[in-house]
Design an enzyme around this catalytic site. Structure first.
Site, PDB file in Angstrom:
ATOM      1  N   ARG A 148      -0.023  -2.742   7.086  1.00  0.00           N
ATOM      2  CA  ARG A 148       0.684  -1.865   8.028  1.00  0.00           C
ATOM      3  C   ARG A 148       1.583  -2.565   9.046  1.00  0.00           C
ATOM      4  O   ARG A 148       2.669  -2.053   9.330  1.00  0.00           O
ATOM      5  CB  ARG A 148      -0.323  -0.926   8.703  1.00  0.00           C
ATOM      6  CG  ARG A 148      -0.783   0.167   7.722  1.00  0.00           C
ATOM      7  CD  ARG A 148      -2.066   0.817   8.152  1.00  0.00           C
ATOM      8  NE  ARG A 148      -3.194  -0.108   8.010  1.00  0.00           N
ATOM      9  CZ  ARG A 148      -4.449   0.232   8.267  1.00  0.00           C
ATOM     10  NH1 ARG A 148      -4.740   1.449   8.666  1.00  0.00           N
ATOM     11  NH2 ARG A 148      -5.422  -0.654   8.101  1.00  0.00           N
ATOM     12  N   ASP A 177      -5.160  -6.863  -6.606  1.00  0.00           N
ATOM     13  CA  ASP A 177      -6.391  -6.622  -5.841  1.00  0.00           C
ATOM     14  C   ASP A 177      -7.149  -5.434  -6.441  1.00  0.00           C
ATOM     15  O   ASP A 177      -7.121  -4.331  -5.891  1.00  0.00           O
ATOM     16  CB  ASP A 177      -5.971  -6.348  -4.382  1.00  0.00           C
ATOM     17  CG  ASP A 177      -7.132  -6.070  -3.455  1.00  0.00           C
ATOM     18  OD1 ASP A 177      -8.271  -6.443  -3.767  1.00  0.00           O
ATOM     19  OD2 ASP A 177      -6.883  -5.468  -2.386  1.00  0.00           O
ATOM     20  N   LEU A 178      -7.810  -5.664  -7.572  1.00  0.00           N
ATOM     21  CA  LEU A 178      -8.491  -4.560  -8.260  1.00  0.00           C
ATOM     22  C   LEU A 178     -10.010  -4.638  -8.138  1.00  0.00           C
ATOM     23  O   LEU A 178     -10.717  -3.748  -8.607  1.00  0.00           O
ATOM     24  CB  LEU A 178      -8.059  -4.520  -9.743  1.00  0.00           C
ATOM     25  CG  LEU A 178      -6.552  -4.322  -9.951  1.00  0.00           C
ATOM     26  CD1 LEU A 178      -6.207  -4.315 -11.444  1.00  0.00           C
ATOM     27  CD2 LEU A 178      -6.059  -3.044  -9.294  1.00  0.00           C
ATOM     28  N   LYS A 179     -10.515  -5.700  -7.556  1.00  0.00           N
ATOM     29  CA  LYS A 179     -11.942  -5.834  -7.200  1.00  0.00           C
ATOM     30  C   LYS A 179     -12.895  -5.397  -8.316  1.00  0.00           C
ATOM     31  O   LYS A 179     -13.686  -4.460  -8.152  1.00  0.00           O
ATOM     32  CB  LYS A 179     -12.246  -5.033  -5.932  1.00  0.00           C
ATOM     33  CG  LYS A 179     -11.434  -5.427  -4.709  1.00  0.00           C
ATOM     34  CD  LYS A 179     -11.960  -4.718  -3.464  1.00  0.00           C
ATOM     35  CE  LYS A 179     -11.204  -5.076  -2.198  1.00  0.00           C
ATOM     36  NZ  LYS A 179      -9.852  -4.509  -2.108  1.00  0.00           N
ATOM     37  N   LYS A 191       0.798  -7.956  -2.648  1.00  0.00           N
ATOM     38  CA  LYS A 191      -0.511  -7.533  -3.157  1.00  0.00           C
ATOM     39  C   LYS A 191      -0.377  -6.123  -3.719  1.00  0.00           C
ATOM     40  O   LYS A 191       0.123  -5.226  -3.050  1.00  0.00           O
ATOM     41  CB  LYS A 191      -1.542  -7.545  -2.032  1.00  0.00           C
ATOM     42  CG  LYS A 191      -2.919  -7.052  -2.468  1.00  0.00           C
ATOM     43  CD  LYS A 191      -3.955  -7.251  -1.384  1.00  0.00           C
ATOM     44  CE  LYS A 191      -4.092  -6.085  -0.438  1.00  0.00           C
ATOM     45  NZ  LYS A 191      -4.702  -4.883  -1.031  1.00  0.00           N
ATOM     46  N   THR A 194     -15.260  -5.589   4.405  1.00  0.00           N
ATOM     47  CA  THR A 194     -15.224  -5.564   5.886  1.00  0.00           C
ATOM     48  C   THR A 194     -15.608  -4.182   6.426  1.00  0.00           C
ATOM     49  O   THR A 194     -15.877  -4.035   7.611  1.00  0.00           O
ATOM     50  CB  THR A 194     -13.834  -5.984   6.419  1.00  0.00           C
ATOM     51  OG1 THR A 194     -12.844  -5.336   5.631  1.00  0.00           O
ATOM     52  CG2 THR A 194     -13.638  -7.474   6.331  1.00  0.00           C
ATOM     53  N   ASP A 221       0.838  -1.202   0.000  1.00  0.00           N
ATOM     54  CA  ASP A 221       0.000   0.000   0.000  1.00  0.00           C
ATOM     55  C   ASP A 221       0.874   1.254   0.000  1.00  0.00           C
ATOM     56  O   ASP A 221       1.000   1.950   1.004  1.00  0.00           O
ATOM     57  CB  ASP A 221      -0.952  -0.038   1.210  1.00  0.00           C
ATOM     58  CG  ASP A 221      -2.019  -1.106   1.040  1.00  0.00           C
ATOM     59  OD1 ASP A 221      -2.364  -1.419  -0.121  1.00  0.00           O
ATOM     60  OD2 ASP A 221      -2.501  -1.653   2.042  1.00  0.00           O
ATOM     61  N   ASP A 234     -18.574  -5.007 -12.825  1.00  0.00           N
ATOM     62  CA  ASP A 234     -19.192  -4.309 -13.966  1.00  0.00           C
ATOM     63  C   ASP A 234     -20.053  -5.330 -14.709  1.00  0.00           C
ATOM     64  O   ASP A 234     -20.226  -6.457 -14.216  1.00  0.00           O
ATOM     65  CB  ASP A 234     -18.082  -3.725 -14.866  1.00  0.00           C
ATOM     66  CG  ASP A 234     -18.543  -2.493 -15.640  1.00  0.00           C
ATOM     67  OD1 ASP A 234     -19.691  -2.498 -16.137  1.00  0.00           O
ATOM     68  OD2 ASP A 234     -17.760  -1.534 -15.756  1.00  0.00           O
TER      69      ASP A 234
HETATM   70  O1  C5P Z   1      -2.678  -2.419   6.739  1.00  0.00           O
HETATM   71  P1  C5P Z   1      -3.577  -3.608   6.770  1.00  0.00           P
HETATM   72  O2  C5P Z   1      -2.911  -4.870   7.276  1.00  0.00           O
HETATM   73  O3  C5P Z   1      -4.898  -3.326   7.453  1.00  0.00           O
HETATM   74  O4  C5P Z   1      -3.889  -3.868   5.226  1.00  0.00           O
HETATM   75  C1  C5P Z   1      -4.822  -4.795   4.777  1.00  0.00           C
HETATM   76  C2  C5P Z   1      -4.881  -4.764   3.271  1.00  0.00           C
HETATM   77  O5  C5P Z   1      -5.951  -5.606   2.871  1.00  0.00           O
HETATM   78  C3  C5P Z   1      -5.171  -3.402   2.663  1.00  0.00           C
HETATM   79  O6  C5P Z   1      -4.502  -3.350   1.408  1.00  0.00           O
HETATM   80  C4  C5P Z   1      -6.662  -3.400   2.484  1.00  0.00           C
HETATM   81  O7  C5P Z   1      -7.072  -2.602   1.404  1.00  0.00           O
HETATM   82  C5  C5P Z   1      -6.920  -4.872   2.151  1.00  0.00           C
HETATM   83  N1  C5P Z   1      -8.271  -5.342   2.422  1.00  0.00           N
HETATM   84  C6  C5P Z   1      -8.881  -5.282   3.670  1.00  0.00           C
HETATM   85  N2  C5P Z   1     -10.145  -5.755   3.857  1.00  0.00           N
HETATM   86  C7  C5P Z   1     -10.825  -6.279   2.828  1.00  0.00           C
HETATM   87  C8  C5P Z   1     -10.227  -6.352   1.568  1.00  0.00           C
HETATM   88  C9  C5P Z   1      -8.941  -5.869   1.402  1.00  0.00           C
HETATM   89  O8  C5P Z   1      -8.271  -4.815   4.631  1.00  0.00           O
HETATM   90  N3  C5P Z   1     -12.030  -6.770   3.031  1.00  0.00           N
END
Ligand code: C5P
Length: 232
Positions: free
Chosen positions: A211, A59-61, A32, A119, A10, A64
């Site tokens: 993180r 991870d482009l979700k 990712k 989430t 990220d 469409d």
């Molecule tokens: O920093 P952290 O460990 O919270 O990052 C989690 C990663 O997973 C981020 O890139 C976030 O966008 C992704 N993600 C998430 N929950 C989801 C789908 C993806 O936290 N349901």
């Protein structure tokens, strides 16, 4: 593919991502690439990281109409990512079209997994904004079953849902789980979290960790701690 830790890159731009990966020496962790980095740097970064030997979850979700998702997936498939994803809310027909698009002429394809309910969506916002009145756990399992029916390989879910997804969809159906934190660390904006060891216990196949690794004082040590706790 066995259990593994996927690092969420990220970062806003390539230089930051490469500087970070530079701290891993000869190691080539599974990474990712999400919307931020992909929109900033485009497909070339995916090619470059593949050439360096990383496995990639793109991870482009996608969400469409089926024909658009099918052709977009055909383009992503040529980047040789290892995992791609989409929103199960796009319906079974959209997911089937995505799989067709993703499948290369030789029959191979990246794994395809579905996001069920994000989430960040809770019961209240689902009822009020989406007019879905069923309990959110039931909705998540229903979307997972739709993904399975469409032929997908698994879902992105909370580690707290991984066991139930396996019960409902079978143990071979992949669960890729973000929301992982070390026992003593800050949860940030993640509401429902688990440690890598607890995610392993819950049966998650992959954990996605952002993180706790990318903001760590020593990212390599944090990554190795995740691997040790989750893979053993
Ligand atoms: O920093 P952290 O460990 O919270 O990052 C989690 C990663 O997973 C981020 O890139 C976030 O966008 C992704 N993600 C998430 N929950 C989801 C789908 C993806 O936290 N349901």
């Amino acid at each position: 593919m066995g259990k593994d830790v996927i690092i969420a890159l990220d970062f806003p731009a390539k230089d930051k991502a490469l500087e970070f990966l530079g701290r891993f020496g000869e190691k080539r962790p599974f990474v990712k690439i999400g919307m931020e980095l992909f929109y900033a740097e485009g497909p070339q970064l995916v090619r470059e990281l593949k050439e360096r030997g990383h496995r990639i979850f793109l991870d482009l979700k996608l969400h469409d109409i089926p024909s658009t998702v099918k052709s977009a997936m055909a383009v992503l498939s040529r980047l040789n990512a290892d995992i791609c994803n989409l929103h199960a809310g796009g319906t079974v027909n959209m997911m089937k079209a995505a799989l067709e698009g993703l499948t290369r002429p030789d029959g191979t394809r990246p794994l395809l997994i579905a996001v069920t309910q994000l989430t960040s969506t809770d019961q209240e916002s689902m009822e009020r904004d989406l007019l879905i009145k069923e309990p959110i756990d039931k909705v998540v399992m229903h979307y997972a079953l739709c993904a399975k029916e469409a032929g997908l390989d698994g879902v992105v879910c909370s580690p707290l849902e991984a066991g139930k997804v396996h019960e409902v969809c079978g143990s071979g159906f992949l669960t890729v789980t973000p929301g992982v934190r070390f026992a003593e660390s800050d949860t940030g904006d993640q509401k429902r979290v688990m440690t890598p060891a607890a995610a392993k216990e819950a049966g998650a196949d992959y954990i996605v960790v952002g993180r706790p690794i990318i903001r760590a004082e020593d990212p390599l040590a944090a990554y190795e701690r995740c691997l040790k706790e989750f893979v053993g």
